[in-house]
Design a protein around this motif. Sequence first.
Motif, mmCIF file in Angstrom:
data_model
loop_
_atom_site.group_PDB
_atom_site.id
_atom_site.type_symbol
_atom_site.label_atom_id
_atom_site.label_comp_id
_atom_site.label_asym_id
_atom_site.label_seq_id
_atom_site.Cartn_x
_atom_site.Cartn_y
_atom_site.Cartn_z
ATOM 1 N N PRO A 92 -2.180 -1.853 1.789
ATOM 2 C CA PRO A 92 -1.889 -3.255 1.438
ATOM 3 C C PRO A 92 -3.009 -4.211 1.822
ATOM 4 N N TYR A 93 -3.631 -3.960 2.970
ATOM 5 C CA TYR A 93 -4.737 -4.824 3.395
ATOM 6 C C TYR A 93 -5.896 -4.765 2.407
ATOM 7 N N LEU A 94 -6.225 -3.562 1.934
ATOM 8 C CA LEU A 94 -7.323 -3.414 0.983
ATOM 9 C C LEU A 94 -6.977 -4.068 -0.347
ATOM 10 N N VAL A 304 2.145 15.784 -5.082
ATOM 11 C CA VAL A 304 1.934 15.118 -3.790
ATOM 12 C C VAL A 304 1.024 13.906 -3.957
ATOM 13 N N SER A 305 -0.003 14.020 -4.805
ATOM 14 C CA SER A 305 -0.913 12.900 -5.031
ATOM 15 C C SER A 305 -0.191 11.723 -5.668
ATOM 16 N N VAL A 306 0.658 12.015 -6.648
ATOM 17 C CA VAL A 306 1.408 10.946 -7.312
ATOM 18 C C VAL A 306 2.397 10.303 -6.339
ATOM 19 N N ILE A 307 3.099 11.124 -5.556
ATOM 20 C CA ILE A 307 4.043 10.582 -4.575
ATOM 21 C C ILE A 307 3.319 9.685 -3.579
ATOM 22 N N ASN A 308 2.145 10.135 -3.119
ATOM 23 C CA ASN A 308 1.371 9.330 -2.176
ATOM 24 C C ASN A 308 0.978 7.995 -2.795
ATOM 25 N N PHE A 309 0.524 8.029 -4.041
ATOM 26 C CA PHE A 309 0.096 6.802 -4.730
ATOM 27 C C PHE A 309 1.276 5.854 -4.923
ATOM 28 N N VAL A 310 2.399 6.382 -5.404
ATOM 29 C CA VAL A 310 3.579 5.551 -5.638
ATOM 30 C C VAL A 310 4.093 4.973 -4.318
ATOM 31 N N THR A 311 4.071 5.783 -3.258
ATOM 32 C CA THR A 311 4.507 5.298 -1.953
ATOM 33 C C THR A 311 3.632 4.146 -1.480
ATOM 34 N N SER A 312 2.328 4.261 -1.697
ATOM 35 C CA SER A 312 1.414 3.184 -1.314
ATOM 36 C C SER A 312 1.721 1.907 -2.086
ATOM 37 N N ILE A 313 2.030 2.049 -3.381
ATOM 38 C CA ILE A 313 2.358 0.875 -4.189
ATOM 39 C C ILE A 313 3.643 0.219 -3.682
ATOM 40 N N LEU A 314 4.682 1.048 -3.444
ATOM 41 C CA LEU A 314 5.949 0.507 -2.958
ATOM 42 C C LEU A 314 5.781 -0.155 -1.590
ATOM 43 N N ALA A 315 5.013 0.505 -0.714
ATOM 44 C CA ALA A 315 4.766 -0.080 0.607
ATOM 45 C C ALA A 315 4.033 -1.414 0.483
ATOM 46 N N THR A 316 3.099 -1.489 -0.458
ATOM 47 C CA THR A 316 2.351 -2.727 -0.666
ATOM 48 C C THR A 316 3.263 -3.848 -1.140
ATOM 49 N N LEU A 317 4.180 -3.511 -2.055
ATOM 50 C CA LEU A 317 5.123 -4.530 -2.534
ATOM 51 C C LEU A 317 5.980 -5.064 -1.395
ATOM 52 N N VAL A 318 6.455 -4.161 -0.545
ATOM 53 C CA VAL A 318 7.280 -4.579 0.590
ATOM 54 C C VAL A 318 6.459 -5.413 1.572
ATOM 55 N N VAL A 319 5.229 -4.954 1.848
ATOM 56 C CA VAL A 319 4.367 -5.674 2.790
ATOM 57 C C VAL A 319 4.047 -7.063 2.265
ATOM 58 N N PHE A 320 3.711 -7.152 0.973
ATOM 59 C CA PHE A 320 3.405 -8.459 0.396
ATOM 60 C C PHE A 320 4.620 -9.384 0.434
ATOM 61 N N GLN A 404 -4.820 -6.239 9.128
ATOM 62 C CA GLN A 404 -4.733 -4.805 8.902
ATOM 63 C C GLN A 404 -4.429 -4.097 10.212
ATOM 64 N N GLY A 405 -4.138 -2.813 10.068
ATOM 65 C CA GLY A 405 -3.963 -1.954 11.224
ATOM 66 C C GLY A 405 -2.852 -2.414 12.146
ATOM 67 N N THR A 406 -3.113 -2.315 13.438
ATOM 68 C CA THR A 406 -2.090 -2.653 14.428
ATOM 69 C C THR A 406 -1.678 -4.116 14.340
ATOM 70 N N GLY A 407 -2.601 -4.985 13.918
ATOM 71 C CA GLY A 407 -2.262 -6.399 13.802
ATOM 72 C C GLY A 407 -1.179 -6.649 12.773
ATOM 73 N N LEU A 408 -1.191 -5.891 11.687
ATOM 74 C CA LEU A 408 -0.173 -6.046 10.651
ATOM 75 C C LEU A 408 1.190 -5.612 11.159
ATOM 76 N N ALA A 409 1.259 -4.475 11.838
ATOM 77 C CA ALA A 409 2.543 -3.929 12.276
ATOM 78 C C ALA A 409 3.100 -4.648 13.488
#
Length: 681
Positions: A92-94, A304-320, A404-409
Amino acid sequence: MPKNTKVTQREHSNEPVTESVADLLSLEHPMDYKSSQMSMGLSPGSTAPVKALLPSPDPDAEDGRPAWNNKLEYILAQVGFSVGLGNVWRFPYLCQKNGGGAYLVPYFILLLLIGIPLFFLELAVGQRIRRGSIGVWNYVYPQLGGIGVSSLMVCGFVGLYYNVIIGWSIFYFFQSFQYPLPWAECPITRNGSQAIVEPECEKSSATTYFWYRQTLNITSSIDDTGGLNWRMTLSLLVAWIMVCLAVIKGIQSSGKLEKMLEPQVWREAATQVFFALGLGFGGVIAFSSYNKRDNNCHFDAALVSVINFVTSILATLVVFAVLGFKANIMNEKCVVENAEKILGYLNTDVLSKELIPPHINFSHLSSQDYAEMYSVIKMVKEDSFERLGLDPCVLEDELNKAVQGTGLAFIAFTEAMTHFPASPFWSVMFFFMLINLGLGSMIGTMTGITTPILDTFKIRKEILCVACCVIAFLLGLLFVQRSGNYFVTMFDDYSAGLPLTVVVILENISVAWIYGTKRPYAFYYYMWRYVSPAVLVVLIFATVVEMAVSPAGYNAWVEAEGSERFHSYPPWALGMAYSLIIVAMLPLPIVFIVRHFNLISDGSNKLSVSYRKGMMKDISNLEEQDEQRFILSKNPSEAPSPMPAHRAYLGPGGTQEMTNTNYGTSTKTGYQNIGSPESEL
């Protein structure tokens, strides 16, 4: 066997014969006849049965190696290893930093060019050769056997500080079982009859103060260690106990479009793809080595690659969404605080009431009303505006404060959750998620360490796991000092990036150019041989340039100011940072040199512990064949040696003499075609 068969043609051909990536993907054993016969010590003109000409690994059910109970279990383990904390705070930071949705374009392109092909490559070699990282690369090309050792060392470096982050999450998890949350308000200190807000907290924020002072109790520089933080030490101990128990249990536990044209965006996207899939750590190889050889690893790589990519997208939506909520809250707070300043200036006649537009109501002041009032005051009081200390309170500025990183969490997310209804519940769930994400990746990392060791040495798994975790905990005390966060930053910046990139490009070259490819899929053939190596070379070059240009340092917490300030590393810390890179890559040239000059055995004929049960059965069968040949008046020298058939290393030029001492005879053999009567095949 008919003389025009593929086996016979290859046996009598003068062309060099080597195994290839296609052999790794097929169910047939690779047909390296010259190597197989040489490994058995046959002299020119001797004969051998077909079974002896093959590498002869036993069926999966009989080789004694543990196996996954089912396919779902394996997929979940790979997904747990690849989907980690980086998907929650790095991706999400990137995205936020590099143009939002536009960042997804270079990321997806690089996922296709280097991510999936190299992930597939590691799955294939691990599944087919059925060994850990050290055994796999010793088998593929012994002189590059240092690849596996470097992978193991990088796993060790990353595991040391990664589990510290899990320890932090465990601490926050238990702190979340109270209302209000302990980071919701700044602490109040009593000075006689007066209540005073803690100055350090007042200058920063409640969540920032809780992170730096209550949790880390951080020092102001890396030179000042400050001693051990006992709460973080206890949290780290709990984290290592959880990891140890899981590993002992075994494998069953486990914005703007022009931004796209900037080289920095592509470099960061390539790095994220690289780390997101766990390439080069050895965990992917270790997990796949417990698969059956007929498993469809191509499907696994894509899934696994697709799951990883989709998970990153979903995590980004939640983070945003969470960061947007936090930005809106902080912007409203900014408007209220600055409106109070303006009212104070109006009451003291510092500002004229004529500057305030007539439609503005201070009781219900919106962000748009404040922006209008702010612009009028700034235009009229241009000369003295700076002394008023008014902030613009722009929502976009809050959103663009990339964390990013620990600051985000541990700062941004915790601050947002204080404004949620039932905030302790959401805090517990959030840090429970972080713990699970971290443990999944840590199990894969530890498997990448223990599997090659178990393959090489006969040692009880329980003893090895406990020993590794105890040693790691003791070494990890470096990160739970009061200055430990600075060392976490150092290890994160230097211990994995460049070494892993070098490891993966050598993996790619050793398989695609040395081991050989036979175009199992046209896409992967060109990716492995040309595109992926080229992209990785560019990535290495960009990483070296970035390290040379960017100053080496860390963000130190200044207690008096309640903020961070960049400090350059002192000479000893800078030497420590660069030594992490050197130590991680040192096995590569050392192993190459000692094996190139035959200072040690190349290790190519060493079998993993899991093969021994099956190989004893092969030896028994060969002894029976030898007995039958003796009864039929065959010479003992014509019988195959009870040594296991193995792909021998074909050196430059394809010839190398070896001495055969089987059955008390000494003969010279070479890498050459050895004809055998058709009746014997």
